[in-house]
Design a protein around this motif. Structure first.
Motif, PDB file in Angstrom:
ATOM      1  N   ASP A 142       0.845  -1.198   0.000  1.00  0.00           N
ATOM      2  CA  ASP A 142       0.000   0.000   0.000  1.00  0.00           C
ATOM      3  C   ASP A 142       0.883   1.252   0.000  1.00  0.00           C
ATOM      4  N   ILE A 143       0.620   2.177  -0.942  1.00  0.00           N
ATOM      5  CA  ILE A 143       1.311   3.473  -1.015  1.00  0.00           C
ATOM      6  C   ILE A 143       0.278   4.541  -0.687  1.00  0.00           C
ATOM      7  N   THR A 144       0.516   5.285   0.380  1.00  0.00           N
ATOM      8  CA  THR A 144      -0.438   6.289   0.842  1.00  0.00           C
ATOM      9  C   THR A 144       0.180   7.672   0.687  1.00  0.00           C
ATOM     10  N   VAL A 145      -0.502   8.539  -0.058  1.00  0.00           N
ATOM     11  CA  VAL A 145      -0.094   9.938  -0.231  1.00  0.00           C
ATOM     12  C   VAL A 145      -1.135  10.792   0.495  1.00  0.00           C
ATOM     13  N   SER A 146      -0.695  11.590   1.476  1.00  0.00           N
ATOM     14  CA  SER A 146      -1.632  12.375   2.281  1.00  0.00           C
ATOM     15  C   SER A 146      -0.998  13.709   2.633  1.00  0.00           C
ATOM     16  N   ARG A 147      -1.770  14.575   3.311  1.00  0.00           N
ATOM     17  CA  ARG A 147      -1.289  15.891   3.718  1.00  0.00           C
ATOM     18  C   ARG A 147      -0.265  15.750   4.833  1.00  0.00           C
ATOM     19  N   ASN A 148       0.716  16.621   4.807  1.00  0.00           N
ATOM     20  CA  ASN A 148       1.748  16.615   5.843  1.00  0.00           C
ATOM     21  C   ASN A 148       1.532  17.727   6.859  1.00  0.00           C
ATOM     22  N   ARG A 149       0.530  18.581   6.650  1.00  0.00           N
ATOM     23  CA  ARG A 149       0.242  19.675   7.572  1.00  0.00           C
ATOM     24  C   ARG A 149      -1.244  19.698   7.857  1.00  0.00           C
ATOM     25  N   SER A 150      -1.576  20.404   8.908  1.00  0.00           N
ATOM     26  CA  SER A 150      -2.981  20.551   9.263  1.00  0.00           C
ATOM     27  C   SER A 150      -3.599  21.642   8.400  1.00  0.00           C
ATOM     28  N   PRO A 151      -4.832  21.437   7.902  1.00  0.00           N
ATOM     29  CA  PRO A 151      -5.446  22.468   7.043  1.00  0.00           C
ATOM     30  C   PRO A 151      -5.910  23.699   7.806  1.00  0.00           C
ATOM     31  N   GLY A 152      -5.792  23.723   9.116  1.00  0.00           N
ATOM     32  CA  GLY A 152      -6.301  24.862   9.883  1.00  0.00           C
ATOM     33  C   GLY A 152      -5.276  25.925  10.161  1.00  0.00           C
ATOM     34  N   GLU A 177       1.810   7.432  -9.888  1.00  0.00           N
ATOM     35  CA  GLU A 177       1.055   6.651 -10.875  1.00  0.00           C
ATOM     36  C   GLU A 177       1.870   6.457 -12.152  1.00  0.00           C
ATOM     37  N   MET A 178       2.591   7.484 -12.596  1.00  0.00           N
ATOM     38  CA  MET A 178       3.433   7.364 -13.784  1.00  0.00           C
ATOM     39  C   MET A 178       4.558   6.357 -13.563  1.00  0.00           C
ATOM     40  N   LYS A 179       5.143   6.347 -12.367  1.00  0.00           N
ATOM     41  CA  LYS A 179       6.214   5.377 -12.082  1.00  0.00           C
ATOM     42  C   LYS A 179       5.676   3.949 -12.071  1.00  0.00           C
ATOM     43  N   LEU A 180       4.486   3.757 -11.517  1.00  0.00           N
ATOM     44  CA  LEU A 180       3.915   2.410 -11.487  1.00  0.00           C
ATOM     45  C   LEU A 180       3.575   1.925 -12.890  1.00  0.00           C
ATOM     46  N   VAL A 181       3.080   2.809 -13.716  1.00  0.00           N
ATOM     47  CA  VAL A 181       2.780   2.430 -15.100  1.00  0.00           C
ATOM     48  C   VAL A 181       4.059   2.114 -15.853  1.00  0.00           C
ATOM     49  N   SER A 188      -4.387  -0.661  -7.986  1.00  0.00           N
ATOM     50  CA  SER A 188      -5.693  -0.011  -7.909  1.00  0.00           C
ATOM     51  C   SER A 188      -5.538   1.238  -7.054  1.00  0.00           C
ATOM     52  N   MET A 189      -6.408   2.220  -7.264  1.00  0.00           N
ATOM     53  CA  MET A 189      -6.227   3.526  -6.626  1.00  0.00           C
ATOM     54  C   MET A 189      -7.545   3.967  -5.992  1.00  0.00           C
ATOM     55  N   THR A 190      -7.433   4.503  -4.771  1.00  0.00           N
ATOM     56  CA  THR A 190      -8.574   5.060  -4.056  1.00  0.00           C
ATOM     57  C   THR A 190      -8.281   6.532  -3.775  1.00  0.00           C
ATOM     58  N   VAL A 191      -9.179   7.417  -4.204  1.00  0.00           N
ATOM     59  CA  VAL A 191      -8.940   8.869  -4.128  1.00  0.00           C
ATOM     60  C   VAL A 191     -10.012   9.496  -3.252  1.00  0.00           C
ATOM     61  N   ARG A 192      -9.577  10.413  -2.379  1.00  0.00           N
ATOM     62  CA  ARG A 192     -10.500  11.208  -1.585  1.00  0.00           C
ATOM     63  C   ARG A 192     -10.411  12.662  -2.065  1.00  0.00           C
ATOM     64  N   PHE A 203      -2.695   3.882  -3.152  1.00  0.00           N
ATOM     65  CA  PHE A 203      -2.422   2.937  -4.236  1.00  0.00           C
ATOM     66  C   PHE A 203      -2.246   1.545  -3.611  1.00  0.00           C
ATOM     67  N   THR A 204      -2.969   0.580  -4.123  1.00  0.00           N
ATOM     68  CA  THR A 204      -2.793  -0.822  -3.737  1.00  0.00           C
ATOM     69  C   THR A 204      -2.069  -1.518  -4.874  1.00  0.00           C
ATOM     70  N   VAL A 205      -0.775  -1.790  -4.676  1.00  0.00           N
ATOM     71  CA  VAL A 205       0.075  -2.357  -5.725  1.00  0.00           C
ATOM     72  C   VAL A 205       0.223  -3.854  -5.459  1.00  0.00           C
ATOM     73  N   TYR A 206      -0.038  -4.654  -6.478  1.00  0.00           N
ATOM     74  CA  TYR A 206       0.036  -6.111  -6.336  1.00  0.00           C
ATOM     75  C   TYR A 206       1.441  -6.589  -6.685  1.00  0.00           C
TER      76      TYR A 206
END
Length: 752
Positions: A142-152, A177-181, A188-192, A203-206
């Protein structure tokens, strides 16, 4: 293994102790050679070395030296670089061995008290391919890309600040995504979605973690985390896929026996079955390892065993003569076998191992350190010399090894393939000639021995047959004796009970025969179980006097049972008799016609199960009971007749009123009263309330039309039997019934 290997062993401290942190001995090995050693390496510095140098293997003798539990082990493996393997050299967590024993297979020796030596041996063993890789994660990452700071927070306006962070997350996600391709990896990818971009992308990489072309990072507005999917439990995988060499003993037949030993003589597998075919047996042995030697307990190898040997291209071994049964028990001693087939296969495998044992020990003494001794011994068994075996293992030209028998060798002789084949054949011929000479010497005495053995065999068979018959007879007799003893003990218990009962009955009869005394049988409680127990012990029947101590739990069935047995009387202690009155037990005895007496006037004396009472007092109490019972019966009968008369009167009055006739004109007022008139006291004088005029109380009845009103002067007088209230109740009932029948008959005739 040609890569760099780290070997560690704990020097002081413990991962389980929070006071002293662990310090390790670190040894670096590359291409089978120690390149550096370092003492007192902390956990933090060890992880820094591993991230910087990224060794191929981190070798330990036990994973408990780096992790306290499963959770710590998962965390430690997550910290390791993707290309570094954690290897436990002493086993797979289930089948564990000591470090000296594993090192002995590679002809390595070390000081067990020195942690630096243990770290070095662990690293060398891992570089030679020994040990098991610790697997904690599956092939999904699993590759997780998320915020590194608080939005407040932020110095800019709030919207621009949030858009900047979410835009950074989207940018990093597109790059990943370009590197995985490009790496042709399935994912598979899940986006919020969020304001101005994306707040989280997963990203769920098999593919396993080491194949991921992305590195974890943290900085700026976004962070990247890479984690593998955890397994349900920690798994162990051997570093080398090469199967271990085995010495396999086979006992063919309907039931096949299989025994497998390793080259150190340790039992690996022992079983017997009737379900295996030749293909199933071959597959079962292949799952255990690679058979080096196939052994049989027969001088001439059976065809079924030879067929399996050819399937594995193994070395055949069979004894010079068939192994005797007593020798098989000696060879199989120390091992648990279930039947003769397992014993035969085990004895063949052990015999084959003992044949090569001295040669194996000699090879271990002469072999250089760091060589796989199992592979070396396998090459020797197949007919190669030590130099040739070493060269085949290392893949180089034969290297001369000093021999104790030939310390000074000035020249090196190199044989080609033809010379080697000739040498092996000459050695085989020499061995066969020796065997022929031995067999010819043995055949001279075999004919004489056979006749002697036949006679001995016949004698032993007759002796065994006689012993078997004797054992059968003895077993049958022992069975009969045991059954007889059991029956005897049962009869003895029965006789003992009968004697006890007879003694009590004798004492009871003796008391019964005494002058002026009546014997009593003591009943501890008024219950069916107590009555049956008394019947079993002493018996009871007609004309017996029972002395009941307790009445708790009494029932009508017990009273009926005593009455049916025609017991003479039941005597109760004074306080028990009082309780019986309160519980209406006396009425039950009266209903059953069974005398129950109070022990207050009888003065019974009880000892054990029997007692005595004064005969005169008992007879007097019985006479008083019979008199009271007669009165009770008469009162009960009179009450029944009065009840019938009252029922008749009530029914007659009801019928007359239904016809519209005043009951007072037909029946005198005193016969209409179903109960005595109530009396009330007024000022100390008794006032009798007279019934009111019945005509005024029932106006509806007086208004009904009467078909034939009767004149008062024509009213007939009541029979004389009714006018005499002093008559007996039975006569009164008869007269009333007669009058009723005649009047009813006249009414019916007049209607007609």
């Amino acid at each position: 293994m040609s890569g760099r290997v780290f070997g560690i062993d704990i020097i002081r401290g413990s991962v389980r102790s929070g006071t002293i942190r662990p310090h390790y001995a670190l040894v670096r090995v590359e291409d089978g050679t120690v390149i550096s050693e370092e003492k007192n390496v902390t956990r933090f510095r060890l992880m820094r070395y591993i991230r910087a140098e990224q060794p191929e293997v981190l070798a330990v003798d036990s994973i408990q030296e780096i992790a306290q539990g499963t959770a710590d082990l998962y965390a430690f493996l997550a910290e390791l670089p993707a290309g570094t393997k954690l290897v436990q050299v002493t086993g797979d967590g289930v089948k564990m061995e000591t470090l000296p024993r594993v090192a002995a297979r590679y002809n390595l020796s070390f000081d067990k008290q020195n942690p630096m030596e243990e770290a070095k041996v662990s690293a060398l063993l891992a570089s030679f391919g020994a040990g098991y890789e610790v697997l904690a994660y599956t092939g999904i990452t699993d590759i997780t890309v998320s915020r590194n700071r608080s939005p407040g927070r932020g110095g800019w306006s709030q919207n621009r600040y949030v858009r900047k962070m979410h835009g950074a997350v989207r940018t990093h996600a597109r790059e990943i995504e370009m590197k995985l391709v490009s790496a042709n990896l399935e994912y598979s990818m899940t986006v919020r979605r969020a304001f101005g971009g994306e707040s989280r992308v997963v990203f769920t990489v098999y593919a396993p973690r080491e194949q991921i072309p992305v590195s974890p990072s943290r900085g700026g507005d976004a962070q990247i985390r890479i984690t593998g999917r955890r397994r349900d439990k920690i798994a162990f995988q051997p570093l080398t896929k090469k199967p271990r060499y085995l010495i396999v003993g086979i006992d063919p037949g309907t039931t096949i026996g299989i025994a497998a030993l390793d080259l150190d003589g340790n039992l690996v597998y022992l079983a017997s079955t009737r379900l295996f075919s030749a293909a199933d047996l071959t597959r079962e042995i292949a799952e255990l390892g690679k058979p080096l030697i196939i052994a049989s307990d027969k001088a001439e190898m059976p065809f079924g065993v030879e067929k399996i040997r050819r399937a594995f291209s193994a070395v055949a071994w069979n004894p010079k003569k068939d192994i005797l049964i007593k020798e098989k028990y000696v060879l199989a001693a120390g091992h648990d076998f279930k039947n003769d087939h397992e014993r035969d296969s085990l004895s063949a495998a052990v015999y084959a191992y003992r044949t090569y044992k001295n040669k194996f020990e000699s090879i271990l003494k002469r072999a250089p350190a760091g060589v796989d001794t199992d592979e070396l011994r396998a090459q020797i068994v197949r007919g190669f010399s030590l130099e040739q075996a070493l060269s085949r293992i290392s893949g180089t030209a034969p290297v001369a090894v000093p021999d104790a028998a030939e310390p000074n060798v000035s020249s090196e002789i190199i044989f080609d393939e033809r010379d080697m084949r000739i040498t092996r054949q000459e050695e085989t011929i020499r061995r066969l000639r020796t065997l022929v000479e031995t067999l010819s010497k043995e055949s001279a005495g075999k004919d004489k021995t056979i006749s002697i053995l036949h006679k001995r065999l016949n004698a032993e068979r007759e002796e065994q047959h006689t012993e078997l018959l004797a054992r059968t007879e003895i077993t049958e007799r022992d069975r009969e004796i045991a059954a007889t003893k059991k029956q005897l003990r049962k009869e003895e218990r029965r006789n003992k009970n009968l004697r006890t009962r007879l003694d009590r009955m004798k004492r009871y009869i003796a008391l019964q025969a005494g002058e002026g005394c009546s014997a009593l049988k003591v009943l501890p409680q008024l219950s069916r179980d107590a009555v049956r127990g008394l019947d079993d012990e002493m018996g009871f029947g007609e004309e017996d006097l029972l002395y009941v101590l307790q009445i708790d739990g009494w029932g009508r069935s017990v009273v009926r049972e005593l009455a049916e047995a025609r017991v003479k009387a039941v005597i109760l202690p004074r306080h028990v008799y009082a309780r019986a009155r309160e519980q209406h037990l006396i009425e039950e005895f009266r209903e059953a016609g069974l005398p129950v007496l109070s022990g207050a006037d009888l003065s019974p004396r009880v000892k054990g199960k029997i007692g005595v009472a004064d005969s005169a007092a008992v007879e007097a109490a019985l006479s008083a009971w019979n008199a009271s019972q007669t009165v009770y019966s008469k009162e009960k009968k009179t009450a029944a007749i009065n009840s019938m008369v009252r029922e008749y009167q009530v029914e007659r009055v009801r019928e007359v009123r239904e016809q519209g006739i005043d009951p007072a004109t037909l029946i005198p007022e005193r016969y209409l009263r179903t109960s005595p008139e109530p009396k009330e006291k007024e000022g100390g004088n008794t006032v009798v309330r007279k019934p009111a005029d019945r005509k005024t109380k029932n106006p509806a009845a007086s208004q009904k039309p009467v078909p034939e009103p009767q004149k008062p002067e024509e009213k007939k007088e009541l029979p004389k039997e009714i006018k005499e209230p002093k008559q007996d109740a039975a006569d009164l009932l008869s007269s009333v019934l007669t009058e009723y029948r005649e009047k009813r008959k006249k009414e019916i005739t007049g209607d007609e």
